[in-house]
Design a protein around this motif. Structure first.
Motif, PDB file in Angstrom:
ATOM      1  N   PRO A  89      22.901  -9.076  39.347  1.00 59.08           N
ATOM      2  CA  PRO A  89      22.569 -10.178  40.250  1.00 59.08           C
ATOM      3  C   PRO A  89      21.106 -10.593  40.078  1.00 59.08           C
ATOM      4  O   PRO A  89      20.321  -9.914  39.405  1.00 59.08           O
ATOM      5  CB  PRO A  89      22.806  -9.588  41.650  1.00 59.08           C
ATOM      6  N   ASP A  90      20.749 -11.697  40.713  1.00 55.42           N
ATOM      7  CA  ASP A  90      19.375 -12.211  40.712  1.00 55.42           C
ATOM      8  C   ASP A  90      18.421 -11.109  41.159  1.00 55.42           C
ATOM      9  O   ASP A  90      18.534 -10.576  42.263  1.00 55.42           O
ATOM     10  CB  ASP A  90      19.302 -13.402  41.672  1.00 55.42           C
ATOM     11  N   ALA A  91      17.454 -10.781  40.322  1.00 57.40           N
ATOM     12  CA  ALA A  91      16.569  -9.648  40.573  1.00 57.40           C
ATOM     13  C   ALA A  91      15.753  -9.793  41.845  1.00 57.40           C
ATOM     14  O   ALA A  91      15.353  -8.789  42.452  1.00 57.40           O
ATOM     15  CB  ALA A  91      15.635  -9.440  39.381  1.00 57.40           C
ATOM     16  N   ASP A  92      15.487 -11.036  42.263  1.00 60.33           N
ATOM     17  CA  ASP A  92      14.633 -11.262  43.425  1.00 60.33           C
ATOM     18  C   ASP A  92      15.403 -11.456  44.716  1.00 60.33           C
ATOM     19  O   ASP A  92      14.799 -11.646  45.776  1.00 60.33           O
ATOM     20  CB  ASP A  92      13.742 -12.482  43.193  1.00 60.33           C
ATOM     21  N   TRP A  93      16.722 -11.415  44.653  1.00 65.81           N
ATOM     22  CA  TRP A  93      17.527 -11.647  45.849  1.00 65.81           C
ATOM     23  C   TRP A  93      17.576 -10.390  46.721  1.00 65.81           C
ATOM     24  O   TRP A  93      17.653  -9.271  46.221  1.00 65.81           O
ATOM     25  CB  TRP A  93      18.936 -12.060  45.450  1.00 65.81           C
ATOM     26  N   LEU A  94      17.542 -10.572  48.032  1.00 64.97           N
ATOM     27  CA  LEU A  94      17.691  -9.464  48.971  1.00 64.97           C
ATOM     28  C   LEU A  94      19.156  -9.387  49.391  1.00 64.97           C
ATOM     29  O   LEU A  94      19.615 -10.201  50.185  1.00 64.97           O
ATOM     30  CB  LEU A  94      16.809  -9.680  50.210  1.00 64.97           C
ATOM     31  N   PRO A  95      19.907  -8.423  48.888  1.00 64.22           N
ATOM     32  CA  PRO A  95      21.343  -8.386  49.170  1.00 64.22           C
ATOM     33  C   PRO A  95      21.649  -7.824  50.550  1.00 64.22           C
ATOM     34  O   PRO A  95      20.857  -7.070  51.126  1.00 64.22           O
ATOM     35  CB  PRO A  95      21.889  -7.453  48.089  1.00 64.22           C
ATOM     36  N   THR A  96      22.816  -8.166  51.064  1.00 64.08           N
ATOM     37  CA  THR A  96      23.337  -7.488  52.239  1.00 64.08           C
ATOM     38  C   THR A  96      23.990  -6.181  51.792  1.00 64.08           C
ATOM     39  O   THR A  96      24.207  -5.948  50.600  1.00 64.08           O
ATOM     40  CB  THR A  96      24.388  -8.340  52.955  1.00 64.08           C
ATOM     41  N   GLY A  97      24.331  -5.340  52.762  1.00 62.72           N
ATOM     42  CA  GLY A  97      25.053  -4.124  52.422  1.00 62.72           C
ATOM     43  C   GLY A  97      26.373  -4.428  51.740  1.00 62.72           C
ATOM     44  O   GLY A  97      26.781  -3.736  50.799  1.00 62.72           O
ATOM     45  N   GLU A  98      27.064  -5.472  52.218  1.00 63.67           N
ATOM     46  CA  GLU A  98      28.335  -5.859  51.602  1.00 63.67           C
ATOM     47  C   GLU A  98      28.135  -6.268  50.149  1.00 63.67           C
ATOM     48  O   GLU A  98      28.941  -5.935  49.271  1.00 63.67           O
ATOM     49  CB  GLU A  98      28.967  -7.000  52.398  1.00 63.67           C
ATOM     50  N   GLU A  99      27.060  -7.018  49.878  1.00 64.68           N
ATOM     51  CA  GLU A  99      26.777  -7.431  48.494  1.00 64.68           C
ATOM     52  C   GLU A  99      26.395  -6.236  47.629  1.00 64.68           C
ATOM     53  O   GLU A  99      26.734  -6.191  46.437  1.00 64.68           O
ATOM     54  CB  GLU A  99      25.664  -8.474  48.491  1.00 64.68           C
ATOM     55  N   LEU A 100      25.686  -5.283  48.201  1.00 60.67           N
ATOM     56  CA  LEU A 100      25.326  -4.083  47.457  1.00 60.67           C
ATOM     57  C   LEU A 100      26.580  -3.368  46.969  1.00 60.67           C
ATOM     58  O   LEU A 100      26.643  -2.885  45.834  1.00 60.67           O
ATOM     59  CB  LEU A 100      24.504  -3.157  48.356  1.00 60.67           C
ATOM     60  N   ILE A 101      27.603  -3.341  47.816  1.00 57.26           N
ATOM     61  CA  ILE A 101      28.862  -2.691  47.426  1.00 57.26           C
ATOM     62  C   ILE A 101      29.639  -3.537  46.429  1.00 57.26           C
ATOM     63  O   ILE A 101      30.013  -3.069  45.347  1.00 57.26           O
ATOM     64  CB  ILE A 101      29.724  -2.411  48.673  1.00 57.26           C
ATOM     65  N   SER A 102      29.882  -4.801  46.783  1.00 60.53           N
ATOM     66  CA  SER A 102      30.773  -5.626  45.968  1.00 60.53           C
ATOM     67  C   SER A 102      30.190  -5.957  44.594  1.00 60.53           C
ATOM     68  O   SER A 102      30.925  -6.035  43.607  1.00 60.53           O
ATOM     69  CB  SER A 102      31.116  -6.921  46.715  1.00 60.53           C
ATOM     70  N   ASP A 103      28.865  -6.160  44.530  1.00 61.84           N
ATOM     71  CA  ASP A 103      28.251  -6.617  43.283  1.00 61.84           C
ATOM     72  C   ASP A 103      27.691  -5.496  42.419  1.00 61.84           C
ATOM     73  O   ASP A 103      27.274  -5.742  41.296  1.00 61.84           O
ATOM     74  CB  ASP A 103      27.123  -7.613  43.596  1.00 61.84           C
ATOM     75  N   TYR A 104      27.673  -4.277  42.950  1.00 62.74           N
ATOM     76  CA  TYR A 104      27.059  -3.190  42.196  1.00 62.74           C
ATOM     77  C   TYR A 104      27.815  -1.864  42.322  1.00 62.74           C
ATOM     78  O   TYR A 104      28.305  -1.319  41.329  1.00 62.74           O
ATOM     79  CB  TYR A 104      25.607  -3.022  42.656  1.00 62.74           C
TER      80      TYR A 104
END
Length: 462
Positions: A97-112
């Motif tokens: 994902p975009d290196a500078d983006w601050l992910p949500t917990g949900e994004e941390l799981i789904s995207d990584y």
């Protein structure tokens, strides 16, 4: 191990130089917990060609992260992806994902984390809760031959596993409501909400139009309080043990973490306006409930009592590790923090923020029980100064030590800004994209602004 590329030649030479003790040959390394640091440890073990098994108590990867999936993280993606995990994922065609983006917990799981667990395959087992760890044939007292005995792992479903080493990334658990470190009289899980309810989302109906008591002085409490202020008809009471809320308010504009400073400033405004009722010197002692409400009684050191009756009670009183599963192992724990003794002075929250913790690895994480390592937030005990990037370096160092590569294990490096992972330019850039974040857990986490405030360029809110 389907889909994984491992360096078997390097691993063979390492294992030849530092042979596995007799009795532990051909056994896997067991990683407890499939959160960010547990999966990072698995990725490093995979790169080194070491057999491993990840045991996750939850029914999904990173089950504890999923509990705060609605919360946005202060650290951008570039600090949240482990190097070995990145290499394995990118070799499989994954795009970061975009290196500078601050992910949500949900994004941390789904995207990584979910893609990483899928890549690691059947070696990640879900719904397996570890209840005890010991040495096969040895209780904590017996010594002779102990170093050669495999670890024995027992689970809630009756299974047992043997391991050559244990990487315990099982995380930390919510503190109790009681002010003395003990549960308040009458405190039960069905009466107390966890520290980060989804006030503006899935849990909205529980809080809208009701009176909520939030207990705690950290950033978890602040995040929940600010979210509650967005419910127009919610009544909010905030109770802390301290005589004032200065620690929670922080440095405002002078705070080295701009988003954290904005969090404290907005919270102070709501208290000053009367939107939030602040109770200081509140020592939760007992809890009682009837069909309509919950009453929390404070008893101070003089024995004086006062009480608050509310519809909901949120305990945001911090976290602590649970070492009970390793009670038959030989652990050397700091008596205050519950970390290893060697690590304690490096993470002491009285001296360090998350970004000033020195690099550390296997030497600081080692216990007298050879081969057992607690990593991630569990390694920090009660210190709130943990960052994922710190946990990833721990995982790398420990995996190298288990492989016998002590030179790599001891070459620990950690490059973080002194304030943590949030610079002024980062906070400003993120504000333009999703609105200024509000932080919890020493600046680790944050909740996003509602779209209305983003579009209007509003300040920090919950």
């Amino acid at each position: 191990m389907s889909g994984l590329t491992t360096n078997s030649t390097a691993t063979a030479s390492l294992n030849t130089a530092v042979p596995t003790p007799p009795g532990r040959n051909d056994l896997p390394v067991v990683v407890i917990g499939a959160g960010p640091v547990g999966l990072a440890a698995a990725a490093h073990l995979a790169e080194r060609g070491l057999d491993f098994l990840v045991l996750e108590a939850g029914e999904q990867v990173a089950a504890s992260v999923a509990q705060w999936g609605h919360v946005r993280i202060f650290s951008p993606w570039r600090f949240n992806i482990d190097d070995a995990a990145r290499r394995l994922l990118e070799a499989d065609g994954w795009t970061a994902p975009d290196a500078d983006w601050l992910p949500t917990g949900e994004e941390l799981i789904s995207d990584y984390l979910a893609p990483l667990a899928k890549l690691l395959g059947a070696r990640v087992r879900l719904g397996v809760r570890v209840t005890a760890i010991s040495c096969l044939g040895f209780d904590r007292v017996r010594t002779d031959g102990r170093e050669h005995a495999p670890f024995l792992i027992r689970t809630a479903n009756g299974e047992e596993f043997q391991a050559r080493a244990i990487v315990d990334a099982s995380g930390a658990y919510a503190n109790v409501l009681g002010a003395s470190g003990l549960p308040a009289h009458g405190e039960t899980a069905d009466l107390i909400d966890h520290a980060l309810p989804d006030v503006l989302g899935a849990d909205r109906e529980l809080y809208e139009g009701r009176h909520t008591l939030v207990v705690g002085a950290g950033h978890s409490a602040a995040t929940t309080l600010l979210a509650l202020t967005q419910l127009e008809d919610a009544r909010i009471t905030w109770a802390i043990r301290a005589g004032d809320a200065g620690r929670t308010y922080g440095g405002g504009d002078a705070d080295a973490l701009p988003a954290r400073g904005a969090l404290g400033s907005r919270l102070r405004q709501h208290v000053a306006s009367g939107r939030i009722t602040l109770l200081t010197g509140f020592y939760a002692h007992s809890v009682r409930a009837d069909d309509a409400a919950v009453t929390v009684v404070s008893r101070d050191r003089t024995g004086a009592e006062r009480s608050v009756t509310a519809d909901r009670v949120v305990a945001a009183t911090g976290f602590r590790p649970d070492h009970s599963i390793a009670s038959e192992l030989r652990l050397d724990l700091d008596p205050i923090l519950g970390s290893t003794r060697a690590l304690a002075p490096l993470i002491d929250p009285n001296r360090h923020s998350c970004g000033t913790v020195p690099a550390h690895g296997v030497d600081e994480l080692a216990h007298p029980e050879n081969g057992y390592y607690a990593v991630g937030v569990k390694s920090y005990g009660r210190a709130p100064t943990f960052l994922m990037a710190t946990g990833y370096e721990q995982a790398r160092s420990v995996a190298a030590a288990i492989a016998g590569d002590w030179e790599a294990a001891r070459e620990v490096q950690l490059d973080l800004p002194e304030t943590g992972v949030c610079s002024s330019s980062l906070a400003e850039a993120q504000e333009r994209r999703v609105g200024l974040a509000t932080g919890i857990s020493g600046g680790l986490l944050a909740t996003p602004l509602p779209l209305a405030e983003v579009s209007s360029g509003g300040g920090c809110c919950g």
